[in-house]
Design a protein around this motif. Structure first.
Motif, PDB file in Angstrom:
ATOM      1  N   GLY A  55      43.068  -3.627  70.072  1.00  0.00           N
ATOM      2  CA  GLY A  55      42.774  -2.269  70.507  1.00  0.00           C
ATOM      3  C   GLY A  55      43.831  -1.258  70.108  1.00  0.00           C
ATOM      4  N   LYS A  56      45.008  -1.714  69.720  1.00  0.00           N
ATOM      5  CA  LYS A  56      46.092  -0.803  69.327  1.00  0.00           C
ATOM      6  C   LYS A  56      45.977  -0.490  67.841  1.00  0.00           C
ATOM      7  CE  LYS A  56      49.933   1.444  69.219  1.00  0.00           C
ATOM      8  NZ  LYS A  56      49.744   2.864  69.290  1.00  0.00           N
ATOM      9  N   ILE A  57      45.915   0.797  67.548  1.00  0.00           N
ATOM     10  CA  ILE A  57      45.865   1.245  66.161  1.00  0.00           C
ATOM     11  C   ILE A  57      47.167   1.977  65.875  1.00  0.00           C
ATOM     12  CG2 ILE A  57      44.702   2.753  64.522  1.00  0.00           C
ATOM     13  CD1 ILE A  57      42.129   2.276  66.082  1.00  0.00           C
ATOM     14  N   PHE A  58      47.950   1.444  64.952  1.00  0.00           N
ATOM     15  CA  PHE A  58      49.218   2.081  64.611  1.00  0.00           C
ATOM     16  C   PHE A  58      48.949   3.385  63.864  1.00  0.00           C
ATOM     17  CE2 PHE A  58      50.473  -2.372  65.090  1.00  0.00           C
ATOM     18  CZ  PHE A  58      51.457  -2.208  66.042  1.00  0.00           C
ATOM     19  N   GLY A  59      49.606   4.424  64.308  1.00  0.00           N
ATOM     20  CA  GLY A  59      49.392   5.735  63.714  1.00  0.00           C
ATOM     21  C   GLY A  59      48.258   6.488  64.378  1.00  0.00           C
ATOM     22  N   GLY A  60      47.551   5.840  65.289  1.00  0.00           N
ATOM     23  CA  GLY A  60      46.450   6.485  65.990  1.00  0.00           C
ATOM     24  C   GLY A  60      46.950   7.245  67.200  1.00  0.00           C
ATOM     25  N   THR A  61      46.211   8.239  67.597  1.00  0.00           N
ATOM     26  CA  THR A  61      46.578   9.049  68.749  1.00  0.00           C
ATOM     27  C   THR A  61      45.420   9.054  69.743  1.00  0.00           C
ATOM     28  OG1 THR A  61      47.375  11.214  69.446  1.00  0.00           O
ATOM     29  CG2 THR A  61      45.771  11.183  67.674  1.00  0.00           C
ATOM     30  N   ASN A  74      40.796   4.041  70.215  1.00  0.00           N
ATOM     31  CA  ASN A  74      39.712   3.945  71.179  1.00  0.00           C
ATOM     32  C   ASN A  74      40.295   3.588  72.547  1.00  0.00           C
ATOM     33  OD1 ASN A  74      37.342   3.587  72.526  1.00  0.00           O
ATOM     34  ND2 ASN A  74      36.597   1.924  71.235  1.00  0.00           N
ATOM     35  N   PRO A  75      40.094   4.408  73.585  1.00  0.00           N
ATOM     36  CA  PRO A  75      40.663   4.108  74.901  1.00  0.00           C
ATOM     37  C   PRO A  75      39.831   3.115  75.711  1.00  0.00           C
ATOM     38  CG  PRO A  75      39.544   6.203  74.985  1.00  0.00           C
ATOM     39  CD  PRO A  75      39.474   5.734  73.552  1.00  0.00           C
ATOM     40  N   LEU A  76      38.642   2.764  75.257  1.00  0.00           N
ATOM     41  CA  LEU A  76      37.752   1.900  76.033  1.00  0.00           C
ATOM     42  C   LEU A  76      38.352   0.530  76.350  1.00  0.00           C
ATOM     43  CD1 LEU A  76      35.024   1.786  77.399  1.00  0.00           C
ATOM     44  CD2 LEU A  76      34.090   0.867  75.284  1.00  0.00           C
ATOM     45  N   PRO A  77      38.990  -0.177  75.399  1.00  0.00           N
ATOM     46  CA  PRO A  77      39.588  -1.469  75.771  1.00  0.00           C
ATOM     47  C   PRO A  77      40.642  -1.346  76.865  1.00  0.00           C
ATOM     48  CG  PRO A  77      39.487  -1.271  73.387  1.00  0.00           C
ATOM     49  CD  PRO A  77      39.096   0.059  73.952  1.00  0.00           C
ATOM     50  N   HIS A  78      41.423  -0.293  76.843  1.00  0.00           N
ATOM     51  CA  HIS A  78      42.465  -0.105  77.844  1.00  0.00           C
ATOM     52  C   HIS A  78      41.858   0.154  79.222  1.00  0.00           C
ATOM     53  CE1 HIS A  78      45.339  -0.035  74.576  1.00  0.00           C
ATOM     54  NE2 HIS A  78      44.537   0.819  73.954  1.00  0.00           N
TER      55      HIS A  78
END
Length: 133
Positions: A55-61, A74-78
């Motif tokens: 779920g973590k995308i490096f460089g993503g905001t 994507n905040p859904l997994p968190h």
């Protein structure tokens, strides 16, 4: 790619799977109810980590539209994991409460001793019920 290089690149997943297997082993192999709850908690925590890992995308905001950013996470997994953590805490609390009640009723939290005591108490009642019919 050598085995060492593969393990180094997949070290996080490998560690999470080891923790998951350890938790599952504790749940299956131990007779102490508190140890089973600890194993269940360990297993749940490894599932949370395994689910969050991709779920973590490096460089993503955060997904707030802004022309300065092109990559969004994507905040859904968190959000789902936060809900799972709350459910896991509730499950652990219920399990501990049940373990306390079992300790008060049977004097032990060892599963095999509780089952043996249950069978010992139930057998005279079943014998009486069987002779009536």
């Amino acid at each position: 790619m050598s085995l060492v290089a593969m393990l180094a690149s997949e070290a996080t997943r490998f560690t999470i799977v080891l923790v998951m297997v350890a938790g599952l082993y504790i749940v299956i192999a131990r007779n102490n109810m508190i140890k089973k709850l600890v194993g269940l908690s360990l297993f749940q925590s490894s599932v949370y980590l395994l689910y969050l890992l991709p779920g973590k995308i490096f460089g993503g905001t955060a997904p707030i539209l802004d022309p300065r950013f092109d990559v969004y996470a994507n905040p859904l997994p968190h959000v789902l994991i936060l809900t799972a953590i709350v459910v896991g805490i509730g499950t652990l609390a219920l399990g501990l409460a049940l373990a306390i009640r079992i300790k008060e009723a049977y004097g032990t939290i060892e599963e095999d001793e509780v089952l043996a005591r249950d069978r010992g108490q139930a057998s005279p009642a079943t014998r009486k019920a069987g002779t009536r019919g």
